[in-house]
Enzyme design. Sequence first.
Site, mmCIF file in Angstrom:
data_model
loop_
_atom_site.group_PDB
_atom_site.id
_atom_site.type_symbol
_atom_site.label_atom_id
_atom_site.label_comp_id
_atom_site.label_asym_id
_atom_site.label_seq_id
_atom_site.Cartn_x
_atom_site.Cartn_y
_atom_site.Cartn_z
ATOM 1 N N LYS A 240 105.250 25.795 50.115
ATOM 2 C CA LYS A 240 105.783 24.532 50.616
ATOM 3 C C LYS A 240 107.153 24.270 49.992
ATOM 4 O O LYS A 240 107.349 24.568 48.815
ATOM 5 C CB LYS A 240 104.863 23.368 50.209
ATOM 6 N N ARG A 314 91.163 24.261 56.024
ATOM 7 C CA ARG A 314 90.154 24.610 57.030
ATOM 8 C C ARG A 314 89.404 25.879 56.643
ATOM 9 O O ARG A 314 88.266 26.089 57.062
ATOM 10 C CB ARG A 314 90.817 24.729 58.412
#
Length: 460
Positions: A240, A314
């Site tokens: 990120k 997820r």
Amino acid sequence: MTPVFAPKSTTSYPLYLVTPDTLEAVAGTLPLHAQNWVQANGFKGNAGETLVLQSETGAIAGAVVGLGAPETAARRRFTAASAANSLPAGDWELTGDLSDELATETALGWLLQMYRFDRYATQPQAQARLVAPANVDAPRIEAIAAGEFLTRDLINTPAADMGPQQLEQAARNLAKDHNAEIAVTTGADLLDANFPLIHSVGRASPNAPRLIDLHWGKTGPTLTLVGKGVCFDTGGLNLKPGASMGLMKKDMGGAATVLGLAHMIMALNLPLQLRVLIPAVENNVDGNAFRPGDILTSRKGLSVEINNTDAEGRLVLADALALGAEENPDLMVSMATLTGAARVAVGPDLAPYYTDNDSDAAALETAAKQAADPVWRMPFHTPYESMIEPGIADLDNAPKGGFAGSITAALFLRRFTSDTNYMHFDIYGWNPSAAPARPKGGVGMGARALLDALPDMLKL
Ligand code: BES
Ligand code: MN
Ligand code: ZN
């Protein structure tokens, strides 16, 4: 800190809740100098207005707090409670005949407003405390606030002190407090026990990945709560940028929220069987990190092409949900700070949730209004299933283009839940600016609404 009401005492200050319409009548009951003081300060009873009253000798004699007109009151919950911060330390007691609803909302809001993240504070602060109004269920409100405080503390604690191991310890402490059973699978044992995705995401961190599994309650319907416990999300090899990484200590907000909710359920002794599953990992960068392009086989057997190591939530949830679904509980709920897309869609206040069960959705909506814990239903839009199917594997963890990013993430999770009655929350877990009963920082979302909806959803 523990959120509790002040004991009933003779030394508490009276607190008058007024609206613009009731101001005259309430002021009329005050001594003349206090009436003059209210008028001289231009106090109108508008939402959040607070004025401390004094005796003729200058001692604190109480306070008036504005609730605002009914139209504005509906736009702003916990108005009276927000006064807690602007009142002098001491014990306060609500006066007058308050409806059960207003008394309960004020009492709960007061405790929630008292929250301080004081783990690293060196100076304790004296606070304004509330004597529990006679017409509220004080132990219930205290249990709810304590659960929420746990959630906030866990989120606010920086990753250096809240890695997978410390999150495990927090779950162990909670289990001990409530006589729950807890089992934890850690590191390479995750591979032997068939949790390959949890291991893949977490293996690059020296603070080993783990799956926390807590059980409580012997009889009643079965409820499984699954929380995303990414203790820090660097994005992995798809690192990120700095601005996006700054807040990623809060990426265990789902885990923190289900642990807070678990506290509420156990403290209130709800007649159900609870299971809490938390995949606790750090999504980090290292030579052995999982890579873009890797194809991993999940616990359920579905293969997943990794198209972005930053779509890690997820993955770890998939293995936990598969485990949860193996015993087909009456309800399985996941909570996760799963996508930036959810935040773009609904902002930081609302908890977006997904379910295929319309009656559960109706129960949740009703409870959310009552609990002042707003939620918003999102669609499990089946036609978008094709977006998560890359071709060379069963599933793609990060569809290109990012259309409907929160929905495709939810659809991904649903693939692992078999036929279980399933509800998923894509929460933010963070309050960017202070609001009544919600100080800036870590915050639980959806837990109070769920708590109130459980009797309906599980027929308790
Ligand atoms: N933890 C983030 C999601 C997130 C980001 C929540 C900011 C709240 C605020 C999650 O792991 C993530 O990085 N998701 C990606 C998924 C994408 C790569 C498919 C996202 O939302 O950008
Ligand atoms: Mn991520
Ligand atoms: Zn994440």
